[in-house]
Design a protein around this motif. Structure first.
Motif, short mmCIF file in Angstrom:
data_model
loop_
_atom_site.label_atom_id
_atom_site.label_comp_id
_atom_site.label_asym_id
_atom_site.label_seq_id
_atom_site.Cartn_x
_atom_site.Cartn_y
_atom_site.Cartn_z
N SER A 98 0.83 -1.20 0.00
CA SER A 98 0.00 0.00 0.00
C SER A 98 0.87 1.25 0.00
O SER A 98 1.85 1.34 0.74
CB SER A 98 -0.92 0.01 1.23
OG SER A 98 -1.59 1.24 1.32
N TRP A 100 -0.49 4.24 0.69
CA TRP A 100 -1.16 5.25 1.50
C TRP A 100 -0.34 5.67 2.73
O TRP A 100 0.09 6.81 2.84
CB TRP A 100 -2.54 4.76 1.95
CG TRP A 100 -3.33 5.79 2.71
CD1 TRP A 100 -3.20 6.10 4.04
CD2 TRP A 100 -4.33 6.66 2.20
NE1 TRP A 100 -4.08 7.11 4.39
CE2 TRP A 100 -4.79 7.47 3.27
CE3 TRP A 100 -4.91 6.83 0.95
CZ2 TRP A 100 -5.79 8.43 3.11
CZ3 TRP A 100 -5.91 7.80 0.80
CH2 TRP A 100 -6.34 8.58 1.87
N ASP A 101 -0.12 4.75 3.64
CA ASP A 101 0.57 5.12 4.89
C ASP A 101 2.04 5.42 4.65
O ASP A 101 2.62 6.33 5.24
CB ASP A 101 0.39 4.04 5.96
CG ASP A 101 0.65 2.65 5.45
OD1 ASP A 101 0.80 2.47 4.23
OD2 ASP A 101 0.69 1.72 6.27
N TYR A 150 -5.54 5.97 -5.50
CA TYR A 150 -6.75 6.10 -4.68
C TYR A 150 -7.71 7.16 -5.19
O TYR A 150 -8.84 7.24 -4.72
CB TYR A 150 -6.37 6.45 -3.24
CG TYR A 150 -5.38 5.49 -2.63
CD1 TYR A 150 -5.80 4.25 -2.15
CD2 TYR A 150 -4.03 5.80 -2.55
CE1 TYR A 150 -4.90 3.36 -1.60
CE2 TYR A 150 -3.11 4.91 -2.00
CZ TYR A 150 -3.55 3.69 -1.53
OH TYR A 150 -2.65 2.81 -1.00
N VAL A 153 -7.40 12.03 -2.05
CA VAL A 153 -6.62 11.71 -0.85
C VAL A 153 -6.65 12.90 0.11
O VAL A 153 -7.26 13.93 -0.16
CB VAL A 153 -5.16 11.36 -1.20
CG1 VAL A 153 -5.09 10.06 -1.99
CG2 VAL A 153 -4.49 12.49 -1.99
N ARG A 172 -10.59 13.28 3.21
CA ARG A 172 -10.09 13.31 1.84
C ARG A 172 -10.58 14.59 1.14
O ARG A 172 -11.72 15.01 1.32
CB ARG A 172 -10.57 12.08 1.06
CG ARG A 172 -10.06 10.77 1.61
CD ARG A 172 -10.78 9.57 1.01
NE ARG A 172 -10.46 9.37 -0.41
CZ ARG A 172 -11.00 8.40 -1.15
NH1 ARG A 172 -11.89 7.57 -0.60
NH2 ARG A 172 -10.65 8.28 -2.41
N ILE A 617 -8.08 1.89 0.56
CA ILE A 617 -7.37 2.57 1.64
C ILE A 617 -7.24 1.58 2.79
O ILE A 617 -8.22 0.95 3.17
CB ILE A 617 -8.14 3.83 2.09
CG1 ILE A 617 -8.25 4.81 0.91
CG2 ILE A 617 -7.45 4.50 3.27
CD1 ILE A 617 -9.19 5.97 1.17
N GLU A 621 -5.91 2.52 8.59
CA GLU A 621 -5.93 3.98 8.50
C GLU A 621 -7.34 4.51 8.72
O GLU A 621 -7.52 5.56 9.34
CB GLU A 621 -5.40 4.42 7.13
CG GLU A 621 -3.97 4.03 6.86
CD GLU A 621 -3.02 4.58 7.91
OE1 GLU A 621 -3.12 5.76 8.26
OE2 GLU A 621 -2.18 3.79 8.42
N ILE A 628 -12.13 9.45 7.15
CA ILE A 628 -11.73 8.89 5.85
C ILE A 628 -12.82 7.93 5.37
O ILE A 628 -13.16 6.97 6.06
CB ILE A 628 -10.40 8.12 5.96
CG1 ILE A 628 -9.26 9.06 6.36
CG2 ILE A 628 -10.06 7.47 4.62
CD1 ILE A 628 -7.93 8.35 6.54
N GLN A 630 -13.99 5.07 2.68
CA GLN A 630 -13.33 4.03 1.88
C GLN A 630 -13.75 4.12 0.42
O GLN A 630 -14.86 4.58 0.10
CB GLN A 630 -13.67 2.66 2.45
CG GLN A 630 -13.07 1.47 1.73
CD GLN A 630 -11.55 1.47 1.77
OE1 GLN A 630 -10.92 2.13 0.94
NE2 GLN A 630 -10.98 0.75 2.74
N ASN A 631 -12.86 3.72 -0.47
CA ASN A 631 -13.25 3.58 -1.87
C ASN A 631 -14.29 2.47 -2.01
O ASN A 631 -14.27 1.50 -1.24
CB ASN A 631 -12.02 3.31 -2.74
CG ASN A 631 -11.22 4.56 -3.01
OD1 ASN A 631 -11.78 5.65 -3.11
ND2 ASN A 631 -9.91 4.42 -3.13
#
Length: 634
Positions: A98, A100-101, A150, A153, A172, A617, A621, A628, A630-631
């Motif tokens: 990932s 993201w983080d 993603y 963001v 986001r 995501i 997180e 946040i 999620q997709n």
């Protein structure tokens, strides 16, 4: 990155990344390493390199998300982490890999450097300015990778306070704001970066890289996936803010076109150009002798001429990476080996044009599909094969011969050991025996086994075709390691982005100019000259037709350069191309009459639309930050 990379400082800083605040994987404020990291120019340089350390290793065949996971190749390494993205087994709970983080954490390092570098004792203002510009470039690059993965963001503009209360956590931002922020960051970086770097500084950010990356970012944002894609219209934050465009916006293509024009001007002015082999160079590698194929084969791996690579990965490869995994099979002494296992799919082999520069079914001189698999003799004195082959592989795009091979096709590579392997002298051909003729059937040296009872479970070509791109002809099987600069950005990539954006603003003639630069290097006629003889010549003068032509050119030219995975997504083609098992030829055949038979490769391929068009995501997180969303589908 500089060869003298300060690993000790980098390791010290990276170790701190284990600590994590609520929604960013970052170093806690007041960390005792910051004072030491910015104590002097030397330690600050080490901290800068720690920022570069967050860049994903795009040339690593085991860990890169996008290297081997599109529809262009299939490998014998279906258990490696990257395969999860082809198999569709990644989830928010188990994302496998990932960005993201990791990249959110990388941005904190960059902002920390920006905030401290002006106070470093003994550092010149010019160097401090350069370091800040590099950090801004990296922030822009990290955002490009995040947006590509993603979509929308979180926008982070400085070092975040780890003690911020939950109610002040960030959500986001809308996609348009994310793109604008990243583009502005790249523009700011470009102002204080040099146009190019060499020597120890090669691989560090440049203004040309910043402008090229901005162009690529804006083309991505204008593409169908991010420009009014219906299934994403209802994705919104808990406060009701919509995160994606509600309808198609032509102005996105207008901005992308202008950015591409600017990047091309700057790149060409700075001396960047498509690579072309020069007689007298790489003399220890006599093959490929044909200069067109030589230009294509050495374009990325010739470290003596890096004119095409605008920005690249200097981390190098391991002994078990692209060279070893692509080279014809051999089990050598002292554990050295070549694995014969990165295989172009039949879909990829079909994409390569005919030698007339046309798609196979647009060239009236090419056999009908029903006749592709008829056995023929390879043309006398051709540079790509000998003996019996299928009509499918004859009279094709020089890039197919430079970057792939097949049964009775040639593979330019050094070495004549171990005896009995495909490197044996009896298979040697060409100048100074610089290439071998491939023997890939059952019972042959590069086949899956001596017979059907001794099949290898790995280290074989699942499709019956074999990759040559990024493989150094100078390197024998017994010494497979190769260190080349795996590209993040190239001139060919930029020209193709410029062509794509030109089509979308109805400048078809301009798009052809860019395509013709690439086609000329590949030894193919111009778009107009080729398509004048096509089955459907009108396609080259129509926006829809030119869009198809540009996309096919890109899928060919960017083969094995980490683009297929993303391009098929942003064009909304992945559900058609990546949701089915790949095909090859009959690799269990022990005779040429049954070898050339289209055969499904026994691997799982899953792409679920619209879910897989965006990455999940990580669940951890979202647990940390309730703002946040999620997709969809995860």
């Amino acid at each position: 990155m500089k060869k003298k990379l300060l690993y000790s400082v980098c390791s010290l800083v990276m170790a701190c990344a284990v600590a994590s605040c609520d929604y960013l994987d970052i170093v806690p404020d007041g960390t005792p390493t910051e004072k030491d990291a910015f104590a002097n120019p030397g330690t600050t340089e080490g901290y800068l390199y720690s920022c570069y350390g967050f860049i994903p290793n795009n040339g690593n065949t085991q860990s890169a998300i996008d290297f081997l996971s599109g529809d262009e190749v299939v490998t014998a390494f279906e258990s490696d982490p990257f395969a999860a993205f082809s198999q569709g087994t990644y989830t928010a709970i188990s994302p496998h890999m990932s960005y993201w983080d990791e990249l959110m954490g990388g941005m904190r390092y960059c902002y920390t450097l920006i905030n401290h570098v002006d106070g470093v004792s003994g550092m010149s203002k010019k160097m401090a300015s350069d370091y800040k510009a590099q950090a801004k470039f990296l922030i822009g690059y990290f955002y490009y990778l995040l947006i590509q993965s993603y979509g929308s963001v979180i926008i982070v503009k400085d070092v975040e306070d780890v003690n911020v209360p939950v109610e002040k956590f960030k959500a986001r931002a809308p996609m348009s704001e994310c793109v604008k922020f990243a583009a502005n960051m790249l523009d700011e970086a470009a102002k204080d970066l040099p146009a190019s770097r060499d020597g120890d500084e090669y691989g560090l950010a440049t203004s040309v890289a910043a402008k090229t990356l901005k162009a690529k970012l804006l083309v991505t944002a204008a593409s169908p996936l991010f420009n009014g894609y219906a299934p994403h219209k209802n994705i919104k934050n808990v406060d009701g803010t919509f995160l994606f465009e509600q309808k198609f916006d032509q102005s996105k293509w207008d901005r992308a076109y202008e950015a591409c024009q600017e990047a091309v001007r700057i790149a060409e002015k700075s001396g960047f150009a498509l690579y072309k082999a020069v007689p007298g160079t790489n003399v220890n590698a006599p093959e490929p002798a044909d200069m067109t194929q030589r230009s294509l084969r050495f374009a990325i791996i010739d470290k003596g001429n890096l004119s095409e690579t605008i920005w690249g990965n200097t981390k190098g490869q391991s002994n078990n990476d692209i060279q070893a995994k692509s080279a014809p099979y051999a089990q050598g002494d002292k554990g050295r080996f070549a694995l014969n296992a990165i295989a172009p799919t039949l879909a990829m082999m079909e994409r390569f044009y005919t030698d007339k520069g046309l798609p196979l079914e647009e060239d009236p001189s090419f056999p009908n599909r029903n006749d592709w698999w008829n056995l023929v003799d390879a043309p006398a004195d051709c540079a790509y094969a000998e003996g019996k082959v299928s009509a499918f592989v004859c009279h094709r795009d020089p890039r197919m011969y430079a970057w792939t091979t097949f049964e009775n096709g040639y593979y330019e590579i050094a070495g004549d050991k171990p005896e009995g392997s495909n490197y044996d002298k009896k298979y040697r051909r060409g100048k100074v025996q610089g290439k071998i003729v491939m023997k890939m059937m059952i019972g042959e040296p590069s086949g899956r086994g001596a017979n059907l009872n001794t099949l290898r479970n790995n280290n074989y070509s699942p499709s019956g075709f074999l990759n040559k791109r990024l493989v150094d002809p100078l390197k024998p099987a017994s010494s497979p390691k190769i260190n080349y600069i795996h590209p993040y950005l190239t001139v060919a990539d930029l020209y193709l982005l410029a062509a794509e954006s030109a089509v979308e603003v109805n400048k078809l003639g301009e798009a052809k100019v860019y395509l013709d630069k690439i086609r000329s290097r590949a030894g193919l006629p111009s778009v107009d000259d080729a398509w004048a003889h096509a089955v459907h010549p009108e396609k080259a003068n129509d926006k829809e037709g030119m869009r198809e032509i540009v996309r096919q050119e890109r899928l060919i030219e960017m083969y094995m350069l980490n683009q297929n995975f993303w391009d098929l997504r942003r064009w909304l083609m992945a559900e058609r191309c990546m949701n089915k098992a790949p095909y090859g030829v009959n690799i269990l055949a022990d005779n040429i009459d049954t070898w050339w038979k289209p055969t499904q490769v026994q691997v799982s391929r899953v792409f679920t639309a619209p879910t897989n068009y965006l990455m999940p995501i990580p669940y951890e997180e979202i647990k940390k930050n309730p703002k946040i969303v999620q997709n969809p589908g995860y």
